[in-house]
Design an enzyme around this catalytic site. Structure first.
Site, PDB file in Angstrom:
ATOM      1  N   ARG A   1      65.458   0.445  22.762  1.00  0.00           N
ATOM      2  CA  ARG A   1      66.678   0.066  23.493  1.00  0.00           C
ATOM      3  C   ARG A   1      66.316  -1.049  24.471  1.00  0.00           C
ATOM      4  NH1 ARG A   1      69.984   5.467  25.049  1.00  0.00           N
ATOM      5  NH2 ARG A   1      71.751   4.040  25.044  1.00  0.00           N
TER       6      ARG A   1
ATOM      7  N   ARG B   1      73.914  16.127  30.468  1.00  0.00           N
ATOM      8  CA  ARG B   1      74.024  14.722  30.895  1.00  0.00           C
ATOM      9  C   ARG B   1      75.420  14.178  30.608  1.00  0.00           C
ATOM     10  NH1 ARG B   1      70.196  10.849  28.351  1.00  0.00           N
ATOM     11  NH2 ARG B   1      71.569   9.607  29.644  1.00  0.00           N
TER      12      ARG B   1
ATOM     13  N   LYS C   1      82.089   9.611  31.069  1.00  0.00           N
ATOM     14  CA  LYS C   1      80.765   9.312  31.632  1.00  0.00           C
ATOM     15  C   LYS C   1      80.457   7.825  31.517  1.00  0.00           C
ATOM     16  CE  LYS C   1      76.872   9.884  29.044  1.00  0.00           C
ATOM     17  NZ  LYS C   1      75.919   8.779  29.096  1.00  0.00           N
ATOM     18  N   ASN C   2      80.732   7.263  30.336  1.00  0.00           N
ATOM     19  CA  ASN C   2      80.334   5.867  30.106  1.00  0.00           C
ATOM     20  C   ASN C   2      81.191   4.865  30.869  1.00  0.00           C
ATOM     21  OD1 ASN C   2      78.248   6.711  28.525  1.00  0.00           O
ATOM     22  ND2 ASN C   2      79.304   6.415  26.583  1.00  0.00           N
TER      23      ASN C   2
ATOM     24  N   CYS D   1      68.460   8.441  26.475  1.00  0.00           N
ATOM     25  CA  CYS D   1      68.157   9.182  25.244  1.00  0.00           C
ATOM     26  C   CYS D   1      67.275   8.357  24.323  1.00  0.00           C
ATOM     27  CB  CYS D   1      69.460   9.527  24.519  1.00  0.00           C
ATOM     28  SG  CYS D   1      70.341  10.888  25.267  1.00  0.00           S
TER      29      CYS D   1
ATOM     30  N   ASP E   1      78.351   7.248  19.219  1.00  0.00           N
ATOM     31  CA  ASP E   1      78.255   8.488  19.998  1.00  0.00           C
ATOM     32  C   ASP E   1      78.942   9.676  19.326  1.00  0.00           C
ATOM     33  OD1 ASP E   1      76.767   7.318  21.933  1.00  0.00           O
ATOM     34  OD2 ASP E   1      78.347   7.186  23.432  1.00  0.00           O
TER      35      ASP E   1
END
Ligand code: UD1
Length: 419
Positions: A121, A398, A22-23, A116, A306
């Site tokens: 952030r 997600r 995903k990243n 999230c 993560d």
């Protein structure tokens, strides 16, 4: 609203293929804006965040299709330079569209990104770096109005922290800049090299050095191309944590084992056997787990933030006391209270969590607090006695492609139901 129902206590076993990262997929999808011709991407995971990125591309005028993990994007004409607020709020990675849209069109309007809740952030490093590249940025009523009518100009950017998102935004913006850009103290996560690989495929001149310097020689135009996204190292770590917690023997294929070195070391300390060959990782957890030495989350190649929550879930049943310090985000222990509902004994003070291993976890009703925290609850549920219900699973969706299907393939008793 959907929920996962998990009947724990079954050992896991079997072989699964790990999804695309995903990243990596999200910044690469943003990178499609730069290409002057059609792009085809493979190994794109079927995730709500990916669909949000595809919706952003559509809003910009990029025609996209998604089928069986393959995205085709036609960015020949960019019709809009605005990203709607609702899409910006869907995920943190929406901010990397800024660098790409600016490089391609000379302007961009968007709002602050969502994502999230892991504590503050900010995007100050992104903004500062883009300004260094010659972008004018003003904020009005929460909207960022950005322009560089004469194009971006290459420069030397020294990041105060190796931010993954800021490094990606600069790389995307600098790919079409005039002259060379050097990013010092750049992020070294494997997803950075993957983005560079994609950018090279469409004609960019990007070099990533393992010491954390990225050099980008700007080019006037970029072309189309085909690219396969790297495997998701965090999903791999999560399924390893699930098997370690529940017990069993699993093989993950389609991985890059070296991306997981820092995580593998923790599984070995906990008493698991981990072996790898080419693109496969094998994990065996036969005996009760042991507590591990203090884990510190830090930028790659150290232990990833993560993987913190899934590993914590695994350690709740390890014999002895483990300590985890979360250095990347200030508020990334929201899964702790949920794990406590299942019988875990964890105390936190500031950025540190102390996990005292318990003999048993029990099924309970829990709620996913964020993406990886939600995955951690699933890992704990697989190791618990009885039935666990995990709600708010849209957050898990997600980042994990059909998590119940993958875990069923490994022998877990897990199903999805409407709440
Ligand atoms: C971070 C993780 C990444 C993970 C992602 C999603 C690191 C280094 N980064 O990436 O591995 O996949 O979350 O969970 O582990 N920061 C600022 N100003 C900025 C940008 C960042 O202060 O402009 C701070 C953040 O608040 C945070 C830290 O820097 O404390 C890490 O940020 P960054 O790497 O940019 O975050 P992500 O790109 O979201």
């Amino acid at each position: 609203m959907q929920k996962l129902i998990i009947n724990g206590g079954r050992r896991l076993g079997g072989e699964i293929k790990v999804q695309g990262a995903k990243n990596s997929a999200l910044p690469i999808l943003a990178g499609c804006v730069l290409a002057g011709e059609k792009v085809k991407l493979y190994n794109i995971p079927e995730l709500s965040d990916v669909f949000a990125a595809l919706r952003i591309l559509s809003c910009l005028g990029v025609r996209c299709t998604y089928e069986n993990g393959c995205v085709t994007a036609d960015p020949t004409v960019i019709e809009s330079v605005c990203v709607p607020d609702a899409l910006m709020r869907e995920m943190r990675s929406s901010i990397v569209f800024l660098g790409a849209v600016l490089a391609r069109t000379g302007e961009c309007r968007l709002t602050f990104p969502g994502g999230c809740e892991l504590g503050p952030r900010p995007i100050d490093m992104h903004i500062r770096a883009l300004r260094q590249l010659g972008v004018s940025i003003t904020e009005k009523y929460g909207e960022l109005i950005c322009s560089c009518p004469h194009g971006v100009k290459g420069t030397v950017i020294n990041l105060p922290f190796p931010s993954v998102g800021a490094t990606e935004n600069i790389m995307l913006c600098a790919s079409m800049a005039e002259g060379e850009t050097v990013i010092n103290n750049a992020a070294r996560e494997p997803e950075i090299e993957d983005l560079a690989g994609f950018l090279r495929t469409i004609g960019a001149k990007v070099r990533v050095s393992p010491s954390g310097t990225v050099r980008i020689k700007g080019v006037k135009t970029l072309h189309g191309g085909e690219y396969t996204v790297m495997p998701d190292r965090i999903c791999a770590a999560t399924f390893m944590a699930a098997a370690a917690a529940a017990g069993g023997e699993i093989t993950l294929k389609g991985t890059v084992p070296s991306h997981l070195n820092a995580v593998t070391e923790v599984f070995e300390q906990a008493g698991c056997l981990v072996a790898d060959s080419e693109d496969k990782i094998f994990l065996s957890a036969k005996k009760p787990l042991r507590a591990v030495r203090e884990i510190q989350t830090l930028p790659y190649p150290a232990f990833p933030t993560d993987a913190q929550a899934p590993i914590m879930a695994m350690l709740t049943k390890a014999e002895g006391t483990s300590v985890i310090t979360e250095n990347i985000f200030t508020s990334r222990f929201r899964h702790v209270d949920e794990l406590a509902r299942m019988g875990a004994d964890i105390s936190t003070e500031g950025r540190t969590a102390v996990i005292r291993g318990v003999k048993k976890l029990y099924g309970a009703k829990v709620m996913a607090p964020d993406l990886r925290g939600g995955a951690a609850l699933v890992c704990a549920a697989l190791a618990a006695e009885g039935e666990t219900t995990v709600t708010n699973i849209k957050l898990i969706d997600r980042g994990y492609e059909n998590i119940e299907k993958t875990l069923t393939e490994l022998g877990a008793d897990i199903r999805r139901e409407k709440s």
